[in-house]
Design an enzyme around this catalytic site. Sequence first.
Site, PDB file in Angstrom:
ATOM      1  N   GLU A 403       0.843  -1.183   0.000  1.00  0.00           N
ATOM      2  CA  GLU A 403       0.000   0.000   0.000  1.00  0.00           C
ATOM      3  C   GLU A 403       0.884   1.239   0.000  1.00  0.00           C
ATOM      4  OE1 GLU A 403      -2.508   0.245   3.364  1.00  0.00           O
ATOM      5  OE2 GLU A 403      -3.225  -1.824   3.225  1.00  0.00           O
ATOM      6  N   HIS A 488      -3.276  -7.655  10.252  1.00  0.00           N
ATOM      7  CA  HIS A 488      -4.060  -8.643   9.503  1.00  0.00           C
ATOM      8  C   HIS A 488      -3.875 -10.054  10.059  1.00  0.00           C
ATOM      9  CE1 HIS A 488      -3.416  -5.798   5.797  1.00  0.00           C
ATOM     10  NE2 HIS A 488      -4.311  -5.323   6.635  1.00  0.00           N
ATOM     11  N   ASN A 526      -4.990  -7.078   1.386  1.00  0.00           N
ATOM     12  CA  ASN A 526      -5.771  -6.832   2.602  1.00  0.00           C
ATOM     13  C   ASN A 526      -6.889  -7.859   2.688  1.00  0.00           C
ATOM     14  OD1 ASN A 526      -4.636  -4.388   1.265  1.00  0.00           O
ATOM     15  ND2 ASN A 526      -5.051  -3.504   3.269  1.00  0.00           N
TER      16      ASN A 526
END
Length: 547
Positions: A403, A488, A526
């Site tokens: 990201e 995550h 993600n």
Amino acid sequence: MVDNPSGGTGHKGFSRRKFIAGTGSLLGVAALAGRTTTAQAAAVPAAAPIASGDHVPVLVIGTGYGGSVAALRLAQAGIDVHMIEMGMAWDTPGSDGKIFCSTLNPDQRSYWLRTKTKQPLNYFLGFPIDRNISRYTGILDAEDFAGITVYQGRGVGGGSLVNGGMAVTPKRENFSFVLPTVNPDEMYDTYYPRANAGLGVGVIDSAWFESASAYQYSRVGRKHAGRSGFPWGFVPNVYDWDYMEQEQAGTVTRSALAGEILYGNNYGKKSLQKTYIAQAKATGRVTISPLHRVASVAPAAGGGYTVSIDQLNTNGDTTNVKTVLADRVFFAAGSVGTSKLLVKLKATGVLPNLNDEIGKGWGDNGNVMCGRANHLWDPTGSLQSTIPCSGIDNWTAGGAFSEVAPLPVGIETFASFYLSITKNPNRAQFSWNAATGKVDLNWQTAWKQPGINMAKTIFDKINAKEGTIYRTDLFGVYKIWGDHLTYHPLGGAVLDKATDNYGRLVGYPGLYVIDGSLIPGNTSVNPFVTITALAERNIEKIIATDL
């Protein structure tokens, strides 16, 4: 423009409205009756919390992605559901008139039962930036294990309250790595579109992006990625992009442009409270008990399961212990919460027939962070949206997707910041520690090194091309990599190992797992869209066959 990691394109003129329309309508794909409108939800009075002695058809432990999907679909199938949530409801403004505090000014609302913040990026210019706060059942849990801190959302809506909203569908060619026992055709034809529609996913307007000062940092990230030969693309998000444009124009109260994300977002973000949970409540069949924590789930003599629940106050103290009977129980407390509870119940003999895969296959989704110090002619902007909208994809060649993340400190930093998801193969295991009466995780910080090496395949090359260096002041003193955390968490009750191929806990009819603990440690992007889509797949099967 290159393909983005969702499988769409980031070309100019791509409409976020077309993206949402293309994912399909919830009404068209659900094939389940009973949905009422959001407007009707306002007329439904707030239900009282669950009471000791209650008997419920379905009890869902947790209100994150998997639990919210299960609650909505079960309710639409005509089944009453009670959801148990350890965190708060987050529906009451504080003394400042806002429900959530900003990232730059954390107060007691920011952290779960801490007296000092534990910010993921905890240094700036080499100085520690954590501050003292009052102990409170705040929104972000920084849960410490040996070798890693796991960040999790606490409240109705779970992780959707605190994540960056990056709603990424894995590339189809990577899916066999993500969920090897699941048919990719059904996921990409039915359940990913259903999840994207249900979550309200959209893509930034590419023409507006080019002139938005709040995304200068992302345009710099694009330039540097392109000059080093890396694919860069727009990434879908659950933020309301129309609201974002109004924030930039100054016509609405700022939210993403006011540093709101890590501790909740007051206006523009479509968390589960505004999507799946709102629809579930509107059915009139779903009730939620916040500040309640499930302590035990045991087979009941007459069938079903006896569930012991602790009621908490905002200091984290147990104020009441309740016992209820549930015909069926869905574990949806997140990868860590579900895994810890199941490991404890197996080890202490409450659910002794759970198989030996319980607690195994846990991974960090390969999370590592880093910053780069740009030249003075490459400013990234003093105003930065907290909602990321793009990424760099080197997964096939180097095992990393990164990201282009904000560093919204309110001043010009000339820094580029990145959260990388890498193909780190290391997996940890939860185990019961009888001496402490707690569940341990055997992760080692050194296990982050493969992920760092994979992220370096991107950033070493960019630094060499641009003549730049890594920032060493963001995670400590002379420390380049944020290798101490994960946003995550995945695994611990892996699909088709700890459960059958639809999340049923073998040996205990009526017990199910329906959250991120089913996914074996990595999603290549993600994870929350995959968690949602897998829950849609599993609950449809369970409703059709078990109920």
